[in-house]
Design a protein around this motif. Structure first.
Motif, PDB file in Angstrom:
ATOM      1  N   ARG A  61       0.850  -1.333  -0.037  1.00 45.79           N
ATOM      2  CA  ARG A  61      -0.005   0.078   0.041  1.00 45.79           C
ATOM      3  C   ARG A  61       0.821   1.359  -0.114  1.00 45.79           C
ATOM      4  O   ARG A  61       0.462   2.021  -0.691  1.00 45.79           O
ATOM      5  CB  ARG A  61      -0.737   0.105   1.188  1.00 45.79           C
ATOM      6  CG  ARG A  61      -2.027  -0.972   1.265  1.00 45.79           C
ATOM      7  CD  ARG A  61      -3.021  -0.889   2.300  1.00 45.79           C
ATOM      8  NE  ARG A  61      -2.726  -0.972   3.559  1.00 45.79           N
ATOM      9  CZ  ARG A  61      -2.667  -2.231   4.206  1.00 45.79           C
ATOM     10  NH1 ARG A  61      -3.268  -3.146   3.472  1.00 45.79           N
ATOM     11  NH2 ARG A  61      -2.054  -2.121   5.450  1.00 45.79           N
ATOM     12  N   SER A  62       1.982   1.310   0.710  1.00 47.72           N
ATOM     13  CA  SER A  62       2.798   2.397   0.907  1.00 47.72           C
ATOM     14  C   SER A  62       3.602   2.534  -0.649  1.00 47.72           C
ATOM     15  O   SER A  62       3.524   3.744  -0.856  1.00 47.72           O
ATOM     16  CB  SER A  62       4.062   2.073   2.033  1.00 47.72           C
ATOM     17  OG  SER A  62       5.003   3.120   1.988  1.00 47.72           O
ATOM     18  N   ALA A  65       0.798   4.037  -3.090  1.00 49.02           N
ATOM     19  CA  ALA A  65       0.546   5.582  -2.650  1.00 49.02           C
ATOM     20  C   ALA A  65       1.440   6.304  -2.884  1.00 49.02           C
ATOM     21  O   ALA A  65       1.482   7.523  -3.514  1.00 49.02           O
ATOM     22  CB  ALA A  65       0.100   5.545  -1.258  1.00 49.02           C
TER      23      ALA A  65
END
Length: 375
Positions: A61-62, A65
């Motif tokens: 997810r990081s 993003a």
């Protein structure tokens, strides 16, 4: 303010290849942002079967993003993954993911993953940048820093590898809370090592604060940062271990031989436990050679026992081979030069030194005494 901005920062000063170690709780959450700042577009994540369920989804997810493409490859947890077949699989996965020279290999896990992923990064396309995200205490204070990468040979530990410095180390101290107590203790052996090498006040602080690394808080960060600064200073002076970087191998000549003797069976012995026994043996050997007082060796053994670490080969479940077999493993150590052994010995706590040309008869006789064999 971000977790990484508040983290303790240690620099490894290697000129144009200098990099930071960020130490503190929560730094993994900013993995994507930190890797994007390096100019990468694709990240090849290497992790293991224990770490992936805990952190892989959050890392992905990081990265997303931050607009980074990513692919991951999982290896079985444990020392047995440091072998050619797993290296081949990891390298193939990184090439299939189109990880280019300007991209990043992310080593997410403990020392095994860091060594394996770092070596893969060193050889894919003749060198891809690596970011180390160590999730074990041992990896945070030792194996993620300094650029040593590699795999094991049936003839010895870490005999196949390369020096390949990372571009960044993200040491999230909160990740240590998920570790079994045994893994924390094993990592602690490497923390104690820095005091034993040349920092007696640090060792004395550890004696007074034996739980420093075992509970999240300022003392844990202090212990890890102190360890990383000690290693960073040595690496900056001697990157490729032609001089005093060998001091970082205190306990490892004996410890690696013990690991080889049990065929890297983690149920019986893990690396930090081998190092703990090896350090205690190095001080007992030093005392036997008249280099330090027996009380110094007893002090080392007492502290390691206090945190639950083994200090004698006899404590290894299932027993080990004889002295001659162990000596044979030691002769495969990376520090052997022209057939002569090099040991890290000590004149006392915080007074370790590189001892070259140790007499084989002295080493073999000491091993026989340690194992209760007739000399």
């Amino acid at each position: 303010m971000s977790a990484a901005a508040l983290a303790e920062r240690v620099e490894v000063a290697l000129g144009e290849r200098a990099y930071d170690i960020l130490i503190g709780p929560g730094v993994l959450a900013e993995t994507g942002e930190r890797i994007a700042a390096l100019g990468a577009r694709t990240v090849g994540i290497v992790t293991d079967s224990n770490v992936a369920p805990l952190y892989l989804a959050g890392i992905e997810r990081s990265l997303e993003a931050a607009g980074l493409a990513h692919a991951s490859v999982l290896v079985p947890a444990g020392e047995a993954s440091k072998r050619f077949s797993e290296l081949e699989r990891v390298v193939d996965a990184l090439i299939a993911a189109r990880v280019e020279r300007g991209d990043v290999v992310l080593a997410l896990g403990g020392g095994v993953v860091g060594d394996l992923a770092g070596f893969a990064g060193a050889v894919v396309r003749r060198g891809v940048r690596v970011v180390q995200a160590p999730t074990s205490l041992l990896a945070q204070v030792d194996s993620s820093v300094g650029g040593k990468t590699g795999i094991n040979s049936p003839r010895g530990k870490n005999l196949i590898g390369a020096f390949h410095q990372p571009s960044l180390v993200l040491a999230d101290t909160a990740s240590l809370d998920t570790l079994p107590e045994r893994e924390l203790r094993a990592g602690y052996a490497e923390v104690a090592k820095y005091g034993l090498i040349d920092d007696e006040p640090f060792f004395a602080w550890l004696e007074a604060n034996p739980r420093a690394c075992f509970v999240e808080g300022p003392d844990r960060i202090r212990a890890i940062a102190t360890s990383c600064r000690a290693k960073a200073a040595v690496v900056a002076r001697d990157e490729r271990e032609t001089g005093d970087r060998a001091l970082l191998n205190l306990g490892h000549t004996f410890g690696h031989a013990l690991e080889a003797d049990v065929a890297y069976d983690g149920a019986r012995l893990i690396h930090g436990e081998g190092v703990a026994i090896g350090m205690a043996m190095a001080f007992r050997f030093s005392a036997a050679l008249g280099l330090c007082a027996a009380a110094e060796a007893e002090r080392v053994e007492r502290h390691l026992k206090a945190v639950g670490l083994p200090t004698r080969a006899a404590e290894i479940p299932g027993g080990i081979g004889d002295a001659a077999t162990l000596f044979g493993h030691m002769m495969q150590d990376k520090k052997v030069s022209r057939g002569k052994l090099t040991f890290i010995l000590a004149r006392g706590v915080g007074r370790s030194f590189v001892a070259r040309d140790v007499m084989a008869d002295d080493a073999l006789g000491f091993l026989r005494g340690e194992l209760g064999e007739a000399r």
